[in-house]
Design a protein around this motif. Structure first.
Motif, PDB file in Angstrom:
ATOM      1  N   PRO A 154       0.885  -1.356   0.011  1.00 58.41           N
ATOM      2  CA  PRO A 154       0.004  -0.002   0.013  1.00 58.41           C
ATOM      3  C   PRO A 154       0.904   1.319  -0.007  1.00 58.41           C
ATOM      4  N   SER A 155       0.355   2.149  -0.442  1.00 53.55           N
ATOM      5  CA  SER A 155       0.876   3.647  -0.297  1.00 53.55           C
ATOM      6  C   SER A 155      -0.317   4.673  -0.445  1.00 53.55           C
ATOM      7  N   TYR A 156      -0.045   6.197  -0.095  1.00 47.22           N
ATOM      8  CA  TYR A 156      -1.144   6.983   0.236  1.00 47.22           C
ATOM      9  C   TYR A 156      -0.581   8.189  -0.712  1.00 47.22           C
ATOM     10  N   VAL A 157      -1.619   8.913  -1.554  1.00 42.49           N
ATOM     11  CA  VAL A 157      -1.584   9.871  -2.150  1.00 42.49           C
ATOM     12  C   VAL A 157      -2.447  10.717  -1.998  1.00 42.49           C
ATOM     13  N   ARG A 158      -2.407  12.084  -2.257  1.00 37.63           N
ATOM     14  CA  ARG A 158      -3.208  13.150  -2.092  1.00 37.63           C
ATOM     15  C   ARG A 158      -3.596  13.243  -3.669  1.00 37.63           C
ATOM     16  N   VAL A 159      -4.888  13.453  -4.006  1.00 37.48           N
ATOM     17  CA  VAL A 159      -5.498  13.653  -5.452  1.00 37.48           C
ATOM     18  C   VAL A 159      -6.087  14.914  -5.388  1.00 37.48           C
ATOM     19  N   THR A 160      -5.657  15.889  -6.309  1.00 36.84           N
ATOM     20  CA  THR A 160      -5.982  17.374  -6.412  1.00 36.84           C
ATOM     21  C   THR A 160      -6.891  17.349  -7.811  1.00 36.84           C
ATOM     22  N   SER A 161      -7.877  17.713  -7.879  1.00 36.22           N
ATOM     23  CA  SER A 161      -8.721  17.941  -9.095  1.00 36.22           C
ATOM     24  C   SER A 161      -8.145  19.256  -9.686  1.00 36.22           C
ATOM     25  N   LEU A 162      -7.755  19.271 -10.700  1.00 31.14           N
ATOM     26  CA  LEU A 162      -6.983  20.578 -11.420  1.00 31.14           C
ATOM     27  C   LEU A 162      -8.331  21.593 -11.816  1.00 31.14           C
ATOM     28  N   GLN A 163      -9.460  21.110 -11.749  1.00 27.65           N
ATOM     29  CA  GLN A 163     -10.538  21.891 -12.378  1.00 27.65           C
ATOM     30  C   GLN A 163     -11.470  22.572 -10.992  1.00 27.65           C
ATOM     31  N   SER A 164     -11.484  21.842 -10.163  1.00 31.32           N
ATOM     32  CA  SER A 164     -12.356  22.238  -8.973  1.00 31.32           C
ATOM     33  C   SER A 164     -11.441  22.531  -7.503  1.00 31.32           C
ATOM     34  N   GLY A 165     -10.180  22.261  -7.758  1.00 29.33           N
ATOM     35  CA  GLY A 165      -9.277  22.223  -6.452  1.00 29.33           C
ATOM     36  C   GLY A 165      -9.376  21.342  -5.491  1.00 29.33           C
ATOM     37  N   LYS A 166     -10.628  20.575  -5.537  1.00 28.02           N
ATOM     38  CA  LYS A 166     -10.945  19.671  -4.341  1.00 28.02           C
ATOM     39  C   LYS A 166      -9.969  18.526  -4.311  1.00 28.02           C
ATOM     40  N   GLN A 167      -9.664  18.154  -3.047  1.00 28.17           N
ATOM     41  CA  GLN A 167      -8.616  17.332  -2.623  1.00 28.17           C
ATOM     42  C   GLN A 167      -9.212  16.164  -1.855  1.00 28.17           C
ATOM     43  N   VAL A 168      -8.642  14.910  -2.130  1.00 28.34           N
ATOM     44  CA  VAL A 168      -8.730  13.754  -1.123  1.00 28.34           C
ATOM     45  C   VAL A 168      -7.569  13.154  -0.820  1.00 28.34           C
ATOM     46  N   VAL A 169      -7.506  12.241   0.220  1.00 28.02           N
ATOM     47  CA  VAL A 169      -6.308  11.363   0.403  1.00 28.02           C
ATOM     48  C   VAL A 169      -6.768   9.880   0.263  1.00 28.02           C
ATOM     49  N   LEU A 194     -14.492  14.072  -4.955  1.00 27.00           N
ATOM     50  CA  LEU A 194     -13.799  15.195  -5.999  1.00 27.00           C
ATOM     51  C   LEU A 194     -14.815  15.701  -6.946  1.00 27.00           C
ATOM     52  N   GLY A 195     -15.840  15.292  -7.011  1.00 25.81           N
ATOM     53  CA  GLY A 195     -16.928  15.833  -7.764  1.00 25.81           C
ATOM     54  C   GLY A 195     -16.575  15.362  -9.287  1.00 25.81           C
ATOM     55  N   LEU A 196     -16.244  14.094  -9.287  1.00 26.99           N
ATOM     56  CA  LEU A 196     -16.204  13.593 -10.731  1.00 26.99           C
ATOM     57  C   LEU A 196     -17.071  12.389 -11.070  1.00 26.99           C
ATOM     58  N   LEU A 197     -17.700  12.019 -10.006  1.00 24.97           N
ATOM     59  CA  LEU A 197     -19.038  10.497 -10.344  1.00 24.97           C
ATOM     60  C   LEU A 197     -19.769  10.942 -11.457  1.00 24.97           C
ATOM     61  N   LYS A 198     -20.366  12.092 -11.847  1.00 25.82           N
ATOM     62  CA  LYS A 198     -21.341  12.222 -13.141  1.00 25.82           C
ATOM     63  C   LYS A 198     -20.225  12.232 -14.269  1.00 25.82           C
ATOM     64  N   LYS A 199     -19.290  13.039 -14.279  1.00 24.67           N
ATOM     65  CA  LYS A 199     -18.569  13.105 -15.473  1.00 24.67           C
ATOM     66  C   LYS A 199     -17.576  12.088 -15.855  1.00 24.67           C
ATOM     67  N   GLY A 200     -17.334  11.213 -14.785  1.00 23.81           N
ATOM     68  CA  GLY A 200     -16.595   9.919 -14.835  1.00 23.81           C
ATOM     69  C   GLY A 200     -15.031  10.109 -14.848  1.00 23.81           C
ATOM     70  N   ARG A 201     -14.553  11.213 -15.240  1.00 24.39           N
ATOM     71  CA  ARG A 201     -13.339  11.532 -15.204  1.00 24.39           C
ATOM     72  C   ARG A 201     -12.946  12.889 -15.002  1.00 24.39           C
ATOM     73  N   ALA A 202     -11.709  13.269 -14.607  1.00 25.09           N
ATOM     74  CA  ALA A 202     -11.451  14.502 -14.479  1.00 25.09           C
ATOM     75  C   ALA A 202      -9.785  14.579 -14.394  1.00 25.09           C
ATOM     76  N   HIS A 203      -9.123  15.596 -14.840  1.00 23.91           N
ATOM     77  CA  HIS A 203      -7.649  16.079 -14.900  1.00 23.91           C
ATOM     78  C   HIS A 203      -7.455  16.183 -13.236  1.00 23.91           C
ATOM     79  N   VAL A 204      -6.187  15.494 -12.757  1.00 26.10           N
ATOM     80  CA  VAL A 204      -5.872  15.469 -11.397  1.00 26.10           C
ATOM     81  C   VAL A 204      -4.264  15.381 -11.337  1.00 26.10           C
ATOM     82  N   ARG A 205      -4.197  15.978 -10.166  1.00 27.47           N
ATOM     83  CA  ARG A 205      -2.600  15.724  -9.955  1.00 27.47           C
ATOM     84  C   ARG A 205      -2.454  14.841  -8.366  1.00 27.47           C
ATOM     85  N   ILE A 206      -1.588  14.021  -8.591  1.00 32.25           N
ATOM     86  CA  ILE A 206      -1.594  13.019  -7.433  1.00 32.25           C
ATOM     87  C   ILE A 206      -0.061  13.671  -6.757  1.00 32.25           C
ATOM     88  N   ASP A 207       0.092  13.426  -5.504  1.00 30.14           N
ATOM     89  CA  ASP A 207       1.268  13.527  -4.773  1.00 30.14           C
ATOM     90  C   ASP A 207       1.436  12.556  -3.702  1.00 30.14           C
TER      91      ASP A 207
END
Length: 239
Positions: A154-169, A194-207
């Motif tokens: 396992p490992s952990y990442v922060r996922v940031t939506s590049l459209q909305s700025g929303k973040q999750v770990v 992240l707000g991508l359920l309906k769109k299905g996908r989104a551009h993000v950054r992972i750290d």
């Protein structure tokens, strides 16, 4: 369908199967002729407070592939589910060996080096709910997890939506996606937040989150004034 990969003598599930939006490879040619189970034929339902109900799995009308999609009775208030909390865990014995999909070789990382990446995130849901992930754990679409081709399990990442700025770990415990152009498959709940359920996908950054990052956050929380500790916090703390 499941993508089955023979990995050093062990079969594992690829997260999210050769799909249009959940992205991952399938070695089967009959993925479009899967018999739909009864729960696939239900009417749309309200999913965790979304403004509009999502099309049911198997309808072919959602931003997810055919028989994948949301469950019919998601737990309430999923947007309140806390992010994954970093734990200094040993790497799993399975899921971290080199493997090949569609002729492309993947070599999982087995170090604690920083890692950042930008690309497209998708999500996978009820089609894989309860199935074994590449870590050997059961996939729970309502937890904060994700699949990545090479990050350690396992490992952990922060996922940031590049459209909305929303973040999750999220906690990486699965492999995939393997469809060209997809970088990470997140769980249903992570996609909701992240707000991508309906769109299905989104551009993000992972750290990638490492032990040193988590230690800094703990230290900052301990040093925070009493009034700051009692104030409401955002769902995700930036590292």
């Amino acid at each position: 369908m499941k993508r089955l990969i023979k990995q050093a003598g062990a079969w594992c599930i690829a997260a999210g199967c050769a799909v249009l939006f959940t992205g991952c490879a399938s070695t089967s040619n009959d993925s479009k002729t899967i018999a739909l189970l009864p729960w696939h034929r239900t009417a749309p339902v309200d999913h965790a407070g979304l403004q509009a109900a999502l099309p049911p799995a198997g309808s072919g009308r959602g931003a997810y592939y055919q028989d994948d999609g949301p469950g019919t009775n998601p737990p309430p208030e999923l947007y309140l589910v806390p992010d994954a909390v970093f734990k200094d865990e040993p790497f799993a014995k399975v899921g971290n060996r080199p493997y090949s999909v569609f002729g492309q070789k993947y070599t999982p990382m087995l170090d604690n080096a920083p890692y950042s990446q930008q690309g497209v995130a998708s999500w996978y849901g009820v089609k894989f709910h309860g199935s074994r992930t590449s870590s050997g754990e059961r996939y729970d679409m309502y937890k904060m997890t994700a699949a990545h081709p090479t990050l350690p399990i396992p490992s952990y990442v922060r996922v940031t939506s590049l459209q909305s700025g929303k973040q999750v770990v999220v906690r990486i415990n699965d492999r995939g996606p393997f469809l060209s152009g997809r970088m990470i498959d997140v769980s249903y709940t992570a996609a909701l937040k992240l707000g991508l359920l309906k769109k299905g996908r989104a551009h993000v950054r992972i750290d990638r989150i490492l032990a040193a990052d988590a230690a800094k956050v703990v230290a900052l929380r301990r040093e925070a004034p009493a009034d700051a500790k009692s104030a409401p916090r955002q769902a995700t703390t930036a590292f």
